[in-house]
Enzyme design. Sequence first.
Site, PDB file in Angstrom:
ATOM      1  CB  VAL A  21      -7.006   3.055  -2.034  1.00  0.00           C
ATOM      2  CG1 VAL A  21      -7.830   3.131  -0.767  1.00  0.00           C
ATOM      3  CG2 VAL A  21      -5.610   3.621  -1.808  1.00  0.00           C
TER       4      VAL A  21
ATOM      5  CG  ASP B  25       1.582   1.892   2.606  1.00  0.00           C
ATOM      6  OD1 ASP B  25       1.088   1.901   3.741  1.00  0.00           O
ATOM      7  OD2 ASP B  25       1.729   0.838   1.950  1.00  0.00           O
TER       8      ASP B  25
HETATM    9  P1  IMP Z   1       5.551   3.527   0.568  1.00  0.00           P
HETATM   10  O1  IMP Z   1       6.953   3.544   0.075  1.00  0.00           O
HETATM   11  O2  IMP Z   1       5.278   2.340   1.473  1.00  0.00           O
HETATM   12  O3  IMP Z   1       5.084   4.813   1.209  1.00  0.00           O
HETATM   13  O4  IMP Z   1       4.624   3.203  -0.633  1.00  0.00           O
HETATM   14  C1  IMP Z   1       4.403   4.098  -1.565  1.00  0.00           C
HETATM   15  C2  IMP Z   1       4.036   3.446  -2.882  1.00  0.00           C
HETATM   16  O5  IMP Z   1       3.361   2.180  -2.721  1.00  0.00           O
HETATM   17  C3  IMP Z   1       3.063   4.375  -3.516  1.00  0.00           C
HETATM   18  O6  IMP Z   1       3.737   5.249  -4.376  1.00  0.00           O
HETATM   19  C4  IMP Z   1       2.150   3.441  -4.250  1.00  0.00           C
HETATM   20  O7  IMP Z   1       2.668   3.212  -5.545  1.00  0.00           O
HETATM   21  C5  IMP Z   1       2.197   2.126  -3.522  1.00  0.00           C
HETATM   22  N1  IMP Z   1       1.017   1.945  -2.637  1.00  0.00           N
HETATM   23  C6  IMP Z   1       0.956   2.021  -1.298  1.00  0.00           C
HETATM   24  N2  IMP Z   1      -0.279   1.774  -0.840  1.00  0.00           N
HETATM   25  C7  IMP Z   1      -1.039   1.550  -1.933  1.00  0.00           C
HETATM   26  C8  IMP Z   1      -2.437   1.262  -2.110  1.00  0.00           C
HETATM   27  O8  IMP Z   1      -3.255   1.168  -1.182  1.00  0.00           O
HETATM   28  N3  IMP Z   1      -2.847   1.102  -3.402  1.00  0.00           N
HETATM   29  C9  IMP Z   1      -2.002   1.199  -4.459  1.00  0.00           C
HETATM   30  N4  IMP Z   1      -0.693   1.477  -4.336  1.00  0.00           N
HETATM   31  C10 IMP Z   1      -0.218   1.655  -3.078  1.00  0.00           C
END
Ligand code: IMP
Length: 211
Positions: free
Chosen positions: A173, A123
Amino acid sequence: MDSGRFFRGIARITGGFSPSLSVRAFMRVLLSAADLAAGIERLAAEVRREAGDTPLVVVGVLTGSIVIVADLIRRLDGPVRVSMAWASSYRGTATEPGTLRLHLDLLPDLTGQDVLVVDDIFDTGRTMEAIVAALKQRGAATVRSLVLLRKQGRGEVAIEPDFVGFEIPDVFVVGYGLDFDGTLRQLDHVAALDEADIAAVRASKPPLGVP
Ligand code: IMP
Ligand code: MG
């Protein structure tokens, strides 16, 4: 799947909730079980094309990667060991990340190992960036990263995942390991929740997916 089976499935998962709420929260299927199976097959082939027969240590990021890891390792030919790290962005019922916490205590000695970090979604990329850096610091020879999903237009870090299953729009999602406030990981497909779905799930007691 025919709609009768779909709605009976929803009733089974959500037992006791109003049909309108249950259906609403599950309506937008983004990736079907068949799409996901094909994606995992493709990812496994890509990993082996790139890594050859090298023994790999697959490090799954708990908890969202459990389903992906289980499916991926059964498609990865060649020697594989599996371990788990834990990361949490403290989402709860929020859909934006909070403070990132990592627990790496379950990992074996990775000195000189070729590591493949597996997470559900890229994300902002902050989770993957932190884990890759931590594993390199632990002496891994190489650290590659694989995510099932990457949200478009959200990246906040310099790194890119080495392997991406599917590019998706900037929507929240659930399913196939991904959760909303700890629920809905068990869906065999990936579904998008819109604002109204999210409000409905927040209002439901006990939360959806916990009969
Ligand atoms: P990042 O550190 O922002 O890349 O987020 C990664 C973590 O956030 C992932 O491992 C997911 O656990 C959670 N995450 C991000 N987007 C979503 C989503 O749309 N649905 C559920 N979990 C999400
Ligand atoms: Mg996660």
